[in-house]
Design an enzyme around this catalytic site. Structure first.
Site, PDB file in Angstrom:
ATOM      1  CE  LYS A  38      57.724  42.662  46.706  1.00  0.00           C
ATOM      2  NZ  LYS A  38      58.657  43.618  46.097  1.00  0.00           N
ATOM      3  NE  ARG A 135      62.185  49.489  43.287  1.00  0.00           N
ATOM      4  CZ  ARG A 135      61.770  48.213  43.277  1.00  0.00           C
ATOM      5  NH1 ARG A 135      60.773  47.850  42.478  1.00  0.00           N
ATOM      6  NH2 ARG A 135      62.360  47.317  44.029  1.00  0.00           N
ATOM      7  CE1 TYR A 261      28.856  44.465  27.419  1.00  0.00           C
ATOM      8  CE2 TYR A 261      30.344  43.037  28.664  1.00  0.00           C
ATOM      9  CZ  TYR A 261      29.186  43.793  28.586  1.00  0.00           C
ATOM     10  OH  TYR A 261      28.346  43.874  29.674  1.00  0.00           O
ATOM     11  CG  MET A 309      32.758  42.976  36.471  1.00  0.00           C
ATOM     12  SD  MET A 309      31.609  44.188  37.126  1.00  0.00           S
ATOM     13  CE  MET A 309      32.099  45.649  36.223  1.00  0.00           C
TER      14      MET A 309
END
Length: 363
Positions: A38, A135, A261, A309
């Protein structure tokens, strides 16, 4: 004019994948293997990985019907089990036409099967028992009546199967929780005919008493540990994904100068800083803190400052390197579990994220 793709690469070692399936066989020799593919095979590539696993395992597990259909469209036969089952009538018809097994876990799915005319080729059904994960699945006391109801439907093939999922098998301190889940599953299915499946990767490694007819390895197939406080190397699992990108610049930052940053990291001495062509846009975790290990030209250094990024900075120290050299972010040294722990996440998330964004290269 042609251009190279983004520099970050996820190298996928298919021999390591085969080795890890072999470990499952050794650990659960009397069980069949439903290999979980999956989420694009945990970021490793659904079709390429499934081609290998279809020859190594006894079946493949996917989350949803579209994933199963993608396997069939790629020409892969064999057992494919849809762990979420079908969500509507169209998915049920498509799954039936493609010969997919379906997990049934909620009343609407039962009612849908009751209305469905499967004809001469009924569907193989796995009945989900909620033993404590809370779940999806039916309560244990509902299982005998549901089993009889399903087996009386023309759309359901003979040989109903029963499945549950462990919530805390990864935590050695929570084995009592798994004990209760095993006991509830056995009580719910006592006297019922049909194959059973309880164990995920953590259960395969810690609960030989519950291996049953089918085991469902996931993260361990991809060479990461499912157990808290235990490394993949200790479990004799080999990393399948190596995430790498080139060093693109080296510069000297003086003592007192900030990096990146927000200026959250300040050099406390004159520092050789390497800039690597990878960032959160390539699936590397933005929250990896300063000090996270990275291997540059085969030598260990550490992340400094915030991950951007498309780039991140490392303290090169005295590492002998030059622009163009490769940096490895996980896949052996450092291990993906180490990076995940530092970034306060799990290896599953890192593999899925990087595998879907970096360029995959199969070895």
């Amino acid at each position: 004019m042609s251009f190279l793709p983004r520099a970050a690469e996820a190298m996928i070692d298919l021999d390591a994948l085969r080795h890890n399936v072999g470990r499952v066989r050794t650990l659960a020799p009397r069980s069949r293997i439903l290999a979980m593919v999956k989420a694009d095979a945990y970021g490793h590539g659904l079709i390429a990985v499934s081609r290998v696993l279809s020859n190594e395992a006894d079946g493949l597990g996917v989350a949803c019907v579209p994933e199963g259909l993608a396997l069939r469209e790629a020409g892969l036969g064999g057992r494919v089990v849809v762990m979420q089952g079908c969500k509507n009538d169209d998915e049920l018809a498509a799954a039936h036409a493609a010969g997919l097994d379906l997990v049934v876990h909620e009343p609407g799915q039962v009612e849908r099967l009751e209305r469905y005319a499967a004809g001469a080729a009924p569907l193989t059904i796995w009945l989900k028992v909620d033993t404590g994960m809370h779940r999806i699945g039916f309560e244990p006391e509902e299982i005998p009546a549901l089993s009889a109801r399903l087996q009386g439907m023309p759309a359901v093939a003979p040989g109903l199967r029963y499945v549950t999922h462990f919530a805390c098998a990864d935590d050695p301190a929570a084995q009592a929780v798994t004990d209760r889940q095993v006991a509830r599953f056995r009580a719910a299915t006592d006297g019922l005919q049909g194959e059973r499946s309880l164990c995920n990767s953590a259960g395969i490694l810690t609960r030989a008493d519950a291996h049953a007819d089918w085991v469902r390895p996931g993260i361990m197939l991809y060479g990461a540990s499912p157990l808290l406080g235990t490394t993949a190397m200790e479990l004799d699992l080999k990393p399948v994904m190596t995430l790498q990108a080139p060093l693109i610049a080296i510069r000297i930052c003086r003592a007192g100068e900030p990096i990146g940053y927000g200026g959250v990291y300040t050099c406390d001495h004159d520092t050789r800083v390497g800039i690597l062509a990878i960032g959160y846009g390539d699936g590397y975790p933005r929250h990896a803190p300063s000090g996270t290990p990275v291997s540059v030209a085969g030598q260990v250094c550490t992340v400094i400052g915030r991950v951007s990024m498309d780039m991140l900075a490392v303290d090169l120290g005295a590492v002998d390197c030059k622009p163009g050299d490769k940096a490895v972010f996980w896949g052996g040294n450092p291990a993906v579990e180490v990076v995940a722990q530092g970034a306060q996440t799990i290896s599953y998330e890192l593999l899925c994220a990087a595998g879907s964004k970096a360029r995959r290269v199969y070895i």
